[in-house]
Design a protein around this motif. Structure first.
Motif, PDB file in Angstrom:
ATOM      1  N   VAL A 168       0.035  16.611  -2.026  1.00  0.00           N
ATOM      2  CA  VAL A 168       1.029  16.168  -3.009  1.00  0.00           C
ATOM      3  C   VAL A 168       0.332  15.424  -4.149  1.00  0.00           C
ATOM      4  O   VAL A 168       0.617  15.665  -5.332  1.00  0.00           O
ATOM      5  CB  VAL A 168       2.088  15.266  -2.346  1.00  0.00           C
ATOM      6  N   ARG A 169      -0.598  14.540  -3.800  1.00  0.00           N
ATOM      7  CA  ARG A 169      -1.338  13.809  -4.833  1.00  0.00           C
ATOM      8  C   ARG A 169      -2.131  14.770  -5.712  1.00  0.00           C
ATOM      9  O   ARG A 169      -2.174  14.620  -6.933  1.00  0.00           O
ATOM     10  CB  ARG A 169      -2.294  12.800  -4.181  1.00  0.00           C
ATOM     11  N   THR A 170      -2.745  15.770  -5.074  1.00  0.00           N
ATOM     12  CA  THR A 170      -3.548  16.738  -5.826  1.00  0.00           C
ATOM     13  C   THR A 170      -2.679  17.520  -6.805  1.00  0.00           C
ATOM     14  O   THR A 170      -3.056  17.737  -7.968  1.00  0.00           O
ATOM     15  CB  THR A 170      -4.258  17.705  -4.867  1.00  0.00           C
ATOM     16  N   SER A 209       0.861  -1.188   0.000  1.00  0.00           N
ATOM     17  CA  SER A 209       0.000   0.000   0.000  1.00  0.00           C
ATOM     18  C   SER A 209       0.897   1.238   0.000  1.00  0.00           C
ATOM     19  O   SER A 209       1.667   1.456   0.933  1.00  0.00           O
ATOM     20  CB  SER A 209      -0.897   0.002   1.251  1.00  0.00           C
ATOM     21  N   VAL A 210       0.807   2.028  -1.074  1.00  0.00           N
ATOM     22  CA  VAL A 210       1.633   3.224  -1.216  1.00  0.00           C
ATOM     23  C   VAL A 210       0.829   4.439  -0.770  1.00  0.00           C
ATOM     24  O   VAL A 210      -0.283   4.678  -1.245  1.00  0.00           O
ATOM     25  CB  VAL A 210       2.108   3.407  -2.673  1.00  0.00           C
ATOM     26  N   ARG A 211       1.393   5.216   0.155  1.00  0.00           N
ATOM     27  CA  ARG A 211       0.700   6.373   0.712  1.00  0.00           C
ATOM     28  C   ARG A 211       1.377   7.669   0.269  1.00  0.00           C
ATOM     29  O   ARG A 211       2.571   7.704  -0.013  1.00  0.00           O
ATOM     30  CB  ARG A 211       0.710   6.309   2.255  1.00  0.00           C
ATOM     31  N   CYS A 212       0.589   8.733   0.243  1.00  0.00           N
ATOM     32  CA  CYS A 212       1.091  10.044  -0.172  1.00  0.00           C
ATOM     33  C   CYS A 212       0.141  11.101   0.363  1.00  0.00           C
ATOM     34  O   CYS A 212      -1.077  10.904   0.399  1.00  0.00           O
ATOM     35  CB  CYS A 212       1.160  10.111  -1.696  1.00  0.00           C
ATOM     36  N   GLN A 213       0.665  12.244   0.816  1.00  0.00           N
ATOM     37  CA  GLN A 213      -0.176  13.312   1.340  1.00  0.00           C
ATOM     38  C   GLN A 213      -1.150  13.820   0.277  1.00  0.00           C
ATOM     39  O   GLN A 213      -0.833  13.862  -0.914  1.00  0.00           O
ATOM     40  CB  GLN A 213       0.688  14.477   1.826  1.00  0.00           C
ATOM     41  N   HIS A 214      -2.328  14.211   0.739  1.00  0.00           N
ATOM     42  CA  HIS A 214      -3.375  14.660  -0.180  1.00  0.00           C
ATOM     43  C   HIS A 214      -2.910  15.831  -1.044  1.00  0.00           C
ATOM     44  O   HIS A 214      -3.165  15.858  -2.253  1.00  0.00           O
ATOM     45  CB  HIS A 214      -4.624  15.053   0.608  1.00  0.00           C
ATOM     46  N   SER A 260     -12.426  15.779  -9.686  1.00  0.00           N
ATOM     47  CA  SER A 260     -12.499  14.333  -9.845  1.00  0.00           C
ATOM     48  C   SER A 260     -12.827  13.657  -8.514  1.00  0.00           C
ATOM     49  O   SER A 260     -12.232  13.985  -7.480  1.00  0.00           O
ATOM     50  CB  SER A 260     -11.172  13.786 -10.362  1.00  0.00           C
ATOM     51  N   PRO A 261     -13.752  12.686  -8.505  1.00  0.00           N
ATOM     52  CA  PRO A 261     -14.055  11.959  -7.266  1.00  0.00           C
ATOM     53  C   PRO A 261     -12.876  11.146  -6.760  1.00  0.00           C
ATOM     54  O   PRO A 261     -12.816  10.802  -5.570  1.00  0.00           O
ATOM     55  CB  PRO A 261     -15.229  11.051  -7.669  1.00  0.00           C
ATOM     56  N   PHE A 262     -11.918  10.847  -7.633  1.00  0.00           N
ATOM     57  CA  PHE A 262     -10.748  10.086  -7.210  1.00  0.00           C
ATOM     58  C   PHE A 262      -9.871  10.866  -6.237  1.00  0.00           C
ATOM     59  O   PHE A 262      -9.074  10.282  -5.510  1.00  0.00           O
ATOM     60  CB  PHE A 262      -9.907   9.681  -8.425  1.00  0.00           C
ATOM     61  N   LEU A 263     -10.007  12.200  -6.247  1.00  0.00           N
ATOM     62  CA  LEU A 263      -9.184  13.031  -5.368  1.00  0.00           C
ATOM     63  C   LEU A 263      -9.774  13.177  -3.972  1.00  0.00           C
ATOM     64  O   LEU A 263      -9.095  13.667  -3.073  1.00  0.00           O
ATOM     65  CB  LEU A 263      -9.014  14.436  -5.977  1.00  0.00           C
ATOM     66  N   ASP A 264     -11.008  12.781  -3.774  1.00  0.00           N
ATOM     67  CA  ASP A 264     -11.661  12.972  -2.486  1.00  0.00           C
ATOM     68  C   ASP A 264     -10.879  12.257  -1.382  1.00  0.00           C
ATOM     69  O   ASP A 264     -10.579  11.067  -1.508  1.00  0.00           O
ATOM     70  CB  ASP A 264     -13.095  12.430  -2.542  1.00  0.00           C
ATOM     71  N   ASP A 313       5.540   5.041   2.410  1.00  0.00           N
ATOM     72  CA  ASP A 313       5.226   6.466   2.339  1.00  0.00           C
ATOM     73  C   ASP A 313       6.074   7.094   1.241  1.00  0.00           C
ATOM     74  O   ASP A 313       7.267   7.320   1.413  1.00  0.00           O
ATOM     75  CB  ASP A 313       5.525   7.127   3.686  1.00  0.00           C
ATOM     76  N   SER A 314       5.460   7.367   0.097  1.00  0.00           N
ATOM     77  CA  SER A 314       6.222   7.906  -1.033  1.00  0.00           C
ATOM     78  C   SER A 314       6.590   9.374  -0.833  1.00  0.00           C
ATOM     79  O   SER A 314       7.366   9.925  -1.619  1.00  0.00           O
ATOM     80  CB  SER A 314       5.447   7.734  -2.341  1.00  0.00           C
ATOM     81  N   ASP A 315       6.042  10.015   0.210  1.00  0.00           N
ATOM     82  CA  ASP A 315       6.441  11.389   0.519  1.00  0.00           C
ATOM     83  C   ASP A 315       7.853  11.451   1.076  1.00  0.00           C
ATOM     84  O   ASP A 315       8.583  12.423   0.846  1.00  0.00           O
ATOM     85  CB  ASP A 315       5.490  12.007   1.552  1.00  0.00           C
ATOM     86  N   THR A 316       8.224  10.439   1.821  1.00  0.00           N
ATOM     87  CA  THR A 316       9.508  10.465   2.527  1.00  0.00           C
ATOM     88  C   THR A 316      10.560   9.557   1.887  1.00  0.00           C
ATOM     89  O   THR A 316      11.713   9.582   2.301  1.00  0.00           O
ATOM     90  CB  THR A 316       9.318  10.050   3.993  1.00  0.00           C
ATOM     91  N   LEU A 317      10.147   8.756   0.907  1.00  0.00           N
ATOM     92  CA  LEU A 317      11.072   7.823   0.270  1.00  0.00           C
ATOM     93  C   LEU A 317      11.282   8.198  -1.190  1.00  0.00           C
ATOM     94  O   LEU A 317      10.336   8.555  -1.887  1.00  0.00           O
ATOM     95  CB  LEU A 317      10.528   6.397   0.341  1.00  0.00           C
TER      96      LEU A 317
END
Length: 217
Positions: A138-140, A131-136, A152-156, A180-184
């Motif tokens: 950053v993803r946005t 499971s890859v995580r990323c801050q909202h 887009s509903p995918f961004l909710d 956590d792809s934010d820190t790696l």
């Protein structure tokens, strides 16, 4: 719902499934991991649709789940035909999480009927899950930089949080790694993923155990 040991007779398995919100870095990891392991890569739903020139289901329509479940059946058939292992970019967990999130947002949703449909369909289940995580934010930013719509509903955040939650539930079924792809960096993410695959034993369990992790009763 009551899930019997005979559920999901059509399931096939991927050596590892990678889940994560849009623009979290999961597809980049899937490609890198597949190349490093010399495993086939099963593209995520929209990439599968685009690569094959198919008609994409409308995300806002009432039959969106059946449309994406048909694509999942195509992905499962492709995985079943492989001689070796595969890395699957997304899985039925994505589809179920999106429907459950719509229910939580009081939007039109087919939950829990979709769970029954998924159980009866050919799907790809995980031997392992990442499971890859990323801050909202950053993803946005990444999403908008690619020219995608801001509404887009995918961004909710509820959709993303539900997906992360459903991925975490699989820990009782198969080995799970959260990154956590934010820190790696991409290289660090790949290294940890390779170590995870090398050190973990693939889950060999009755599919009904997987479906119990996704039931919301």
């Amino acid at each position: 719902m009551k899930i019997s040991p005979s559920h999901s007779p059509c399931a096939v398995y991927a050596g590892v499934i990678i889940e994560g919100g849009v623009c979290s870095g999961k597809s980049t990891l899937a490609a890198s991991l597949g190349d490093a392991l010399h495993w086939a890569i099963i593209p995520e739903y929209m990439d599968w649709i685009v690569q094959r020139g198919l008609q994409a289901p409308q995300v806002t329509s009432g039959n969106r789940f059946s449309g994406f479940l048909e694509v999942e059946g195509q992905r499962a058939a492709s995985a079943a035909a492989l001689e070796g292992a595969a890395v699957a970019d997304r899985s039925i967990v994505t589809l179920l999480a999106f429907e459950l999130a719509q229910k939580r947002l009081d939007r039109p949703s087919s939950w829990p009927v979709v769970l029954e449909a998924a159980i009866a369909a050919p799907v790809i289940l995980p031997h392992r899950m990442i499971s890859v995580r990323c801050q909202h934010r950053v993803r946005t930013a990444r999403w908008l930089a690619r020219g995608n719509p801001a509404n887009s509903p995918f961004l909710d955040p509820v959709v993303n949080d539900t997906l992360n939650e459903r991925a975490e539930r699989t820990a009782s079924y198969c080995p799970l790694l959260i990154l956590d792809s934010d820190t790696l960096s991409p290289a660090e993410t790949l290294r940890k993923a390779l170590e995870f695959v090398a050190s973990s034993s693939p889950a060999v369990r009755n599919p009904s155990s997987f479906w119990r992790t996704q039931d919301d009763d």
